[in-house]
Write a protein that holds these residues in place. Structure first.
Motif, PDB file in Angstrom:
ATOM      1  N   ARG A 230      -1.897  -1.541   7.918  1.00 27.48           N
ATOM      2  CA  ARG A 230      -0.904  -1.567   6.836  1.00 27.48           C
ATOM      3  C   ARG A 230      -0.327  -0.170   6.642  1.00 27.48           C
ATOM      4  O   ARG A 230      -1.063   0.771   6.380  1.00 27.48           O
ATOM      5  CB  ARG A 230      -1.533  -2.074   5.543  1.00 27.48           C
ATOM      6  CG  ARG A 230      -1.988  -3.523   5.724  1.00 27.48           C
ATOM      7  CD  ARG A 230      -2.365  -4.186   4.441  1.00 27.48           C
ATOM      8  NE  ARG A 230      -2.901  -5.516   4.747  1.00 27.48           N
ATOM      9  CZ  ARG A 230      -3.376  -6.352   3.843  1.00 27.48           C
ATOM     10  NH1 ARG A 230      -3.376  -5.995   2.567  1.00 27.48           N
ATOM     11  NH2 ARG A 230      -3.839  -7.527   4.187  1.00 27.48           N
ATOM     12  N   GLU A 232       1.064   1.104   4.309  1.00 23.54           N
ATOM     13  CA  GLU A 232       1.337   1.372   2.903  1.00 23.54           C
ATOM     14  C   GLU A 232       0.926   2.809   2.613  1.00 23.54           C
ATOM     15  O   GLU A 232      -0.071   3.306   3.111  1.00 23.54           O
ATOM     16  CB  GLU A 232       0.582   0.392   2.004  1.00 23.54           C
ATOM     17  CG  GLU A 232      -0.883   0.230   2.368  1.00 23.54           C
ATOM     18  CD  GLU A 232      -1.526  -0.979   1.692  1.00 23.54           C
ATOM     19  OE1 GLU A 232      -0.816  -1.782   1.095  1.00 23.54           O
ATOM     20  OE2 GLU A 232      -2.750  -1.097   1.783  1.00 23.54           O
ATOM     21  N   HIS A 239      -8.118   2.440   0.262  1.00 23.56           N
ATOM     22  CA  HIS A 239      -7.100   1.964   1.211  1.00 23.56           C
ATOM     23  C   HIS A 239      -7.125   2.786   2.491  1.00 23.56           C
ATOM     24  O   HIS A 239      -7.168   4.009   2.446  1.00 23.56           O
ATOM     25  CB  HIS A 239      -5.697   2.076   0.598  1.00 23.56           C
ATOM     26  CG  HIS A 239      -5.419   1.053  -0.448  1.00 23.56           C
ATOM     27  ND1 HIS A 239      -5.632   1.277  -1.779  1.00 23.56           N
ATOM     28  CD2 HIS A 239      -4.942  -0.224  -0.348  1.00 23.56           C
ATOM     29  CE1 HIS A 239      -5.303   0.193  -2.471  1.00 23.56           C
ATOM     30  NE2 HIS A 239      -4.881  -0.737  -1.632  1.00 23.56           N
TER      31      HIS A 239
HETATM   32 MN    MN Z   1      -2.647  -3.840  -0.991  1.00 26.93          MN
END
Ligand code: MN
Ligand code: ATP
Length: 480
Positions: A230, A232, A239
């Motif tokens: 991801r 992001e 994360h």
């Molecule tokens: Mn998320």
């Protein structure tokens, strides 16, 4: 010659002494020109190797520096010293790899986790990371064992995907087109992917779920366990840009079956690690206690790591609906005193991690499963409830971590699914293969995704997700 090696763990666990053994490993310390603490990664416990005064050439002894790799043959004898039951009386020492003590970054002392992250290629050789990665291994094994014993089929879903419709997160593009501005363009100026490797635009997968659903509609019970990506820009302690996800998908399961499976699964793998990695977890518990003691009293967690794990194994998770959770949050003193960064004013908002942690750590003091979220804050494939407003979603929230599992019962009714996709502007043509499962023998089914690193964080008590994967990928960092 080399295959005569005995693992240090085996030597320390045996009850026999007075026999010859050969070990190989890395020197942790060399004390008093006599005692080597040797580690080979099979356990955090070092084997004490005694060189005996005057037995070895000074030239050899000088090379027994922290980090050096050696082969030792000797006699395993009962130890008179404190701290170990047995020790190896060396009769032959061979240096396999020198380590310049001046330059070796790991010293026999405590290093900060931040410093160790910068030398992630060497941090395996510390007690903390030795323990973490043995626990990580055990959890991975336990996951496969759990599903295998239940008759699930392990499915390998593609890592390069053409579907970007799921909307789970920002994707990394995969392309062989030139980046120097000479890539072919469409009439409107956008890049033409017709000449790209796959003849279309492709990305790294964010989830194997949609493919998992296809297989569940043939094998009934499947799971994936693979890397997901991801892009992001989340610089948080939970994360990563590259992480591993476990995604079971089960035909004929409804939301409750799904919750039961997730709970049973989490308990099983934690229990497995507690049985098979006792020493490592005890070490990590001790580490965490020391870390907690550095904090102001009010911020310390009430339970130690082992208590917390036992608690999760022994107690049912609290189950409640999103609507009930919003009521609790709205009425909480925390909210009234404006202690949340995002105040809860009404139904429909997405929960932030501060809210999730409040529910888990302050209100219920145990893992929580939240169900039936507003459809507008969840993915298109989740099954619409009869109220027309909520979907059959479930998130599992864990103390210290927040969301650890996200799952749902899937929308198996073609008309409802396509209506939802249209509302969310998801092009149905691109997901024709997915919709086919609803056209040909559709059935109720459910599944979830568990972030492996968040599980490892929970079990090891590590605060930062970058410390539970060997070589973490996050914004501005892809070293090693
Ligand atoms: Mn998320
Ligand atoms: P979050 O709200 O924490 O970002 P999410 O809603 O994006 O999570 P899902 O898309 O439901 O998460 O993914 C399923 C699971 O994968 C999550 O419950 C979590 O355990 C894990 N996960 C999601 N994003 C990450 C990430 N960037 N790094 C590590 N694990 C992740």
């Amino acid at each position: 010659m080399f295959n005569k090696r005995v693992k240090i763990k085996t030597l320390l666990a045996g009850d026999k002494t007075n026999f010859e053994a050969t070990v190989m490993g890395w020197v942790r310390t060399f004390r008093n020109n006599q005692f080597i603490a040797l580690n080979d990664g099979s356990t955090n416990n070092n084997l004490q190797v005694v060189t005996g005064l005057g037995l070895f050439d000074e030239k050899i002894l000088k090379r027994l520096t922290t980090g050096a790799c050696i082969k030792v043959t000797g006699e395993l004898v009962p130890s008179l010293g404190k701290g170990q039951k047995v020790e190896l009386k060396a009769t032959a020492i061979e240096i396999l790899g020198d380590s310049d003590a001046e330059k070796f970054p790991l010293q026999p002392k405590k290093h900060s986790l931040e410093f160790l992250r910068e030398i992630a290629h060497l941090r395996f050789r510390t007690n903390t990371f030795g323990a973490i990665f043995r626990v990580r291994h055990s959890l991975a094994f336990a996951i496969h064992k759990f599903f295998n014993d239940k008759g699930f089929v392990y499915l390998h879903t593609p890592i390069i995907t053409a579907s970007d419709a799921e909307g789970a997160g920002e994707m990394f593009r995969v392309t062989t087109l030139p980046l120097d501005g000479t890539a072919p363009k469409n009439e409107d100026g956008s890049i033409s992917f017709k000449d790209d490797f796959f003849g279309r635009s492709t990305n790294l997968t964010v989830s194997g779920q949609l493919e998992g659903e296809l297989a569940a509609m043939a094998f009934s019970d499947v799971y994936t366990f693979g890397p997901t990506f991801r892009a992001e820009n989340s610089n948080t302690t939970r994360h990563l840009a590259e992480f591993w996800m476990i995604e079971p998908e089960v035909a004929f399961n409804d939301l409750e079956d799904n919750m039961n499976l997730a709970e049973e699964f989490i308990r099983y793998v934690i229990k497995y690690a507690m049985e098979h990695n006792k020493e490592d977890l005890e070490f990590l518990a001790q580490r965490l206690t020391e870390e907690e003691n550095q904090k102001p009293q009010a911020e310390r967690s009430e339970m130690g790591l082992l208590d917390k794990l036992n608690f999760v194994v022994d107690n049912d998770f609290e189950r409640l609906t999103y609507t009930e959770a919003i009521e609790i949050l709205k009425e909480s003193n925390h909210n009234k005193k404006k202690k949340f960064q995002y105040l809860i004013e009404g139904w429909g908002v997405d929960l932030q991690s501060e809210h999730e942690r409040y529910l888990v750590e302050k209100h219920f003091k145990k893992p929580v499963i939240l169900t039936n979220y507003p459809k507008d804050i969840k993915s298109f494939y989740m099954r619409l409830n009869d109220d027309g407003k909520t979907v059959a979603a479930m998130d599992i929230l864990a103390p210290g971590i927040g969301e650890i599992v996200g799952g749902s019962q899937r929308e198996e009714r073609l008309d409802k699914l396509t209506a939802r996709m249209a509302e969310m502007h998801i092009p149905a043509e691109e997901l024709n293969w997915y919709l086919d499962t609803r056209r040909f023998g559709s059935c109720p089914h459910a599944g979830f995704g568990l972030g492996f690193e968040r599980l490892v964080q929970f079990v090891t008590g590590m605060g930062n997700i970058r410390d539970v994967i060997p070589f973490p990928r996050y914004p501005k960092s892809a070293e090693f």
